[in-house]
Design an enzyme around this catalytic site. Structure first.
Site, PDB file in Angstrom:
ATOM      1  N   ARG A   1      -1.960  -7.100  14.111  1.00  0.00           N
ATOM      2  CA  ARG A   1      -1.330  -6.080  14.956  1.00  0.00           C
ATOM      3  C   ARG A   1      -0.856  -6.741  16.251  1.00  0.00           C
ATOM      4  NH1 ARG A   1      -1.880  -3.844  10.876  1.00  0.00           N
ATOM      5  NH2 ARG A   1      -2.442  -1.670  10.450  1.00  0.00           N
TER       6      ARG A   1
ATOM      7  N   THR B   1     -12.264  -5.847   8.127  1.00  0.00           N
ATOM      8  CA  THR B   1     -11.698  -5.895   9.487  1.00  0.00           C
ATOM      9  C   THR B   1     -11.675  -4.518  10.147  1.00  0.00           C
ATOM     10  OG1 THR B   1      -9.550  -5.906   8.372  1.00  0.00           O
ATOM     11  CG2 THR B   1     -10.302  -7.985   9.296  1.00  0.00           C
TER      12      THR B   1
ATOM     13  N   GLY C   1       0.354  -5.102   6.169  1.00  0.00           N
ATOM     14  CA  GLY C   1       0.778  -3.910   5.446  1.00  0.00           C
ATOM     15  C   GLY C   1       1.690  -3.046   6.288  1.00  0.00           C
ATOM     16  N   ARG C   2       1.093  -2.034   6.927  1.00  0.00           N
ATOM     17  CA  ARG C   2       1.873  -1.012   7.634  1.00  0.00           C
ATOM     18  C   ARG C   2       2.904  -1.526   8.631  1.00  0.00           C
ATOM     19  NH1 ARG C   2      -3.634   2.284   8.252  1.00  0.00           N
ATOM     20  NH2 ARG C   2      -4.293   0.118   8.142  1.00  0.00           N
TER      21      ARG C   2
ATOM     22  N   THR D   1     -20.750  -7.207 -14.800  1.00  0.00           N
ATOM     23  CA  THR D   1     -19.627  -6.270 -14.650  1.00  0.00           C
ATOM     24  C   THR D   1     -18.496  -6.918 -13.863  1.00  0.00           C
ATOM     25  OG1 THR D   1     -21.181  -4.451 -14.724  1.00  0.00           O
ATOM     26  CG2 THR D   1     -19.014  -3.953 -13.835  1.00  0.00           C
TER      27      THR D   1
ATOM     28  N   LYS E   1       0.403  -8.126  -2.093  1.00  0.00           N
ATOM     29  CA  LYS E   1      -0.969  -7.705  -2.344  1.00  0.00           C
ATOM     30  C   LYS E   1      -0.957  -6.307  -2.954  1.00  0.00           C
ATOM     31  CE  LYS E   1      -3.939  -6.265   0.873  1.00  0.00           C
ATOM     32  NZ  LYS E   1      -4.579  -5.101   0.269  1.00  0.00           N
TER      33      LYS E   1
ATOM     34  N   ASP F   1      -6.136  -7.116  -4.864  1.00  0.00           N
ATOM     35  CA  ASP F   1      -7.176  -6.845  -3.856  1.00  0.00           C
ATOM     36  C   ASP F   1      -8.010  -5.648  -4.297  1.00  0.00           C
ATOM     37  OD1 ASP F   1      -8.606  -6.521  -1.466  1.00  0.00           O
ATOM     38  OD2 ASP F   1      -6.938  -5.552  -0.435  1.00  0.00           O
ATOM     39  N   LEU F   2      -8.882  -5.873  -5.284  1.00  0.00           N
ATOM     40  CA  LEU F   2      -9.722  -4.771  -5.766  1.00  0.00           C
ATOM     41  C   LEU F   2     -11.169  -4.922  -5.291  1.00  0.00           C
ATOM     42  CD1 LEU F   2      -8.217  -4.233  -9.349  1.00  0.00           C
ATOM     43  CD2 LEU F   2      -7.656  -3.073  -7.209  1.00  0.00           C
ATOM     44  N   LYS F   3     -11.438  -5.978  -4.551  1.00  0.00           N
ATOM     45  CA  LYS F   3     -12.747  -6.169  -3.894  1.00  0.00           C
ATOM     46  C   LYS F   3     -13.911  -5.808  -4.814  1.00  0.00           C
ATOM     47  CE  LYS F   3     -10.938  -5.020   0.719  1.00  0.00           C
ATOM     48  NZ  LYS F   3      -9.615  -4.468   0.351  1.00  0.00           N
ATOM     49  N   PHE F   4     -14.018  -6.544  -5.929  1.00  0.00           N
ATOM     50  CA  PHE F   4     -15.085  -6.227  -6.878  1.00  0.00           C
ATOM     51  C   PHE F   4     -16.461  -6.412  -6.236  1.00  0.00           C
ATOM     52  CE2 PHE F   4     -11.690  -7.853  -9.895  1.00  0.00           C
ATOM     53  CZ  PHE F   4     -11.294  -6.589 -10.297  1.00  0.00           C
ATOM     54  N   HIS F   5     -17.357  -5.493  -6.521  1.00  0.00           N
ATOM     55  CA  HIS F   5     -18.710  -5.522  -5.958  1.00  0.00           C
ATOM     56  C   HIS F   5     -19.613  -4.755  -6.909  1.00  0.00           C
ATOM     57  CE1 HIS F   5     -21.371  -4.834  -2.103  1.00  0.00           C
ATOM     58  NE2 HIS F   5     -21.964  -5.547  -3.023  1.00  0.00           N
ATOM     59  N   ASP F   6     -20.294  -5.491  -7.794  1.00  0.00           N
ATOM     60  CA  ASP F   6     -21.109  -4.835  -8.820  1.00  0.00           C
ATOM     61  C   ASP F   6     -22.100  -5.875  -9.332  1.00  0.00           C
ATOM     62  OD1 ASP F   6     -21.910  -3.068 -10.971  1.00  0.00           O
ATOM     63  OD2 ASP F   6     -19.933  -2.115 -10.818  1.00  0.00           O
ATOM     64  N   ILE F   7     -22.810  -5.567 -10.391  1.00  0.00           N
ATOM     65  CA  ILE F   7     -23.724  -6.572 -10.939  1.00  0.00           C
ATOM     66  C   ILE F   7     -22.889  -7.707 -11.545  1.00  0.00           C
ATOM     67  CG2 ILE F   7     -25.626  -4.938 -11.316  1.00  0.00           C
ATOM     68  CD1 ILE F   7     -24.807  -4.804 -14.275  1.00  0.00           C
TER      69      ILE F   7
ATOM     70  N   ASP G   1       0.856  -1.199   0.000  1.00  0.00           N
ATOM     71  CA  ASP G   1       0.000   0.000   0.000  1.00  0.00           C
ATOM     72  C   ASP G   1       0.884   1.238   0.000  1.00  0.00           C
ATOM     73  OD1 ASP G   1      -2.305  -1.570   0.051  1.00  0.00           O
ATOM     74  OD2 ASP G   1      -2.376  -1.611   2.236  1.00  0.00           O
TER      75      ASP G   1
HETATM   76  O1  C5P Z   1      -1.619  -1.877   6.897  1.00  0.00           O
HETATM   77  P1  C5P Z   1      -2.503  -3.048   7.227  1.00  0.00           P
HETATM   78  O2  C5P Z   1      -1.744  -4.228   7.799  1.00  0.00           O
HETATM   79  O3  C5P Z   1      -3.699  -2.652   8.065  1.00  0.00           O
HETATM   80  O4  C5P Z   1      -3.032  -3.533   5.803  1.00  0.00           O
HETATM   81  C1  C5P Z   1      -4.071  -4.475   5.653  1.00  0.00           C
HETATM   82  C2  C5P Z   1      -4.381  -4.596   4.195  1.00  0.00           C
HETATM   83  O5  C5P Z   1      -5.421  -5.567   4.041  1.00  0.00           O
HETATM   84  C3  C5P Z   1      -4.885  -3.319   3.546  1.00  0.00           C
HETATM   85  O6  C5P Z   1      -4.339  -3.291   2.233  1.00  0.00           O
HETATM   86  C4  C5P Z   1      -6.379  -3.484   3.476  1.00  0.00           C
HETATM   87  O7  C5P Z   1      -6.940  -2.835   2.352  1.00  0.00           O
HETATM   88  C5  C5P Z   1      -6.524  -4.997   3.343  1.00  0.00           C
HETATM   89  N1  C5P Z   1      -7.787  -5.563   3.801  1.00  0.00           N
HETATM   90  C6  C5P Z   1      -8.264  -5.399   5.088  1.00  0.00           C
HETATM   91  N2  C5P Z   1      -9.470  -5.936   5.450  1.00  0.00           N
HETATM   92  C7  C5P Z   1     -10.199  -6.639   4.593  1.00  0.00           C
HETATM   93  C8  C5P Z   1      -9.708  -6.847   3.278  1.00  0.00           C
HETATM   94  C9  C5P Z   1      -8.490  -6.296   2.925  1.00  0.00           C
HETATM   95  O8  C5P Z   1      -7.601  -4.781   5.899  1.00  0.00           O
HETATM   96  N3  C5P Z   1     -11.330  -7.200   4.962  1.00  0.00           N
END
Ligand code: C5P
Length: 243
Positions: free
Chosen positions: A183, A122, A215-216, A67, A31, A58-64, A9
């Protein structure tokens, strides 16, 4: 380590590829989310797949359904390893996504990506869930959506570790459970950031997660590779004490 997926990210393709270079061999895959894809498009995906990296788009598609099927088809042709849709899009939408992935993979001569569904983000808690109109508990909603995804033939779901055990019991051993919101322990940031339903990496794996997404805690660390290695060593320790 196979189980660790690092969320790239970041603000540019250059930075994403730098991170991938630093983390290759430690991370099990990368990702790419909406920020990076919106900025850099398919080029950044191809730059990773050409190196042999597993890419979770991870583009989380949500449409008809029509599409979503077209979007899944386009994503599959990039040679990615995993993609996702929102389970709340419903069974016909998920089935359309699954069919499109299979057909596009066959046409493009690539392996079909794993198609998984987001249950409840989450970042949501009981209060934000009920504001969205869901009156039942978080657990019930996550398990309901996971069961719907399983019934539609999807490969797995994204869910917090707090619901993993229940999903594993309901959907079986072969269902992929991908867990973000990692975390605590070695995955330390200044707090939970925008995540709500968080757990440590060992807790997520012990609960039955197939993959964890981080991620972070890794990408914002001063030494991302060292941060990833610390996280993996926590998991390795966990495995050696398991019966
Ligand atoms: O930085 P962090 O560890 O919070 O990153 C979590 C990654 O997982 C982010 O890219 C976020 O978009 C993704 N994600 C999420 N919860 C979901 C689906 C994807 O946090 N349900």
């Amino acid at each position: 380590m196979d189980k660790l997926l690092v969320a790239l990210d970041v603000e540019s393709g250059v930075r994403a590829l730098e991170l991938a270079r630093a983390l290759r061999g430690v991370a099990g895959g990368f990702k790419i989310g909406s920020r990076l894809f919106t900025l850099e498009g398919p080029a950044v995906v191809r730059a990773l797949t050409e190196k042999g990296d597993r890419v979770f788009l991870d583009l989380k598609f949500h449409d008809i359904p029509n599409t979503v099927a077209s979007a899944v088809s386009a994503a599959t042709s990039l040679g990615i390893w995993m993609l996702n849709v929102h389970a709340s899009g419903g069974r016909p939408m998920m089935k359309a996504a699954m069919d499109a992935a299979g057909e596009s993979a066959a046409r493009s001569g690539v392996q079909r990506p794993l198609v998984i569904a987001v249950t409840v983000l989450t970042s949501m808690n009981g209060a934000t869930l009920s504001q969205s109109g869901v009156t039942g508990s978080m657990h019930d909603q996550v398990v309901r959506l996971a069961t719907l995804a399983h019934g539609a033939g999807l490969d797995g779901v994204v869910a917090s570790a707090q619901e993993t055990r229940l999903i594993r019991e309901t959907c079986g051993a072969d269902f992929q459970i991908v867990t973000p919101g990692i975390r605590g322990g070695s995955a330390a940031t200044s707090g939970k950031d925008d995540q709500e339903r968080t757990t440590t990496a060992p807790e997520a794996v012990a609960a039955g997660a197939s993959y964890i997404v981080v991620g972070r805690p890794i990408i914002a660390a001063s030494d991302p590779r060292a941060a990833a290695e610390r996280l993996i060593s926590e998991l390795t320790t966990l495995r050696t004490v398991e019966p």
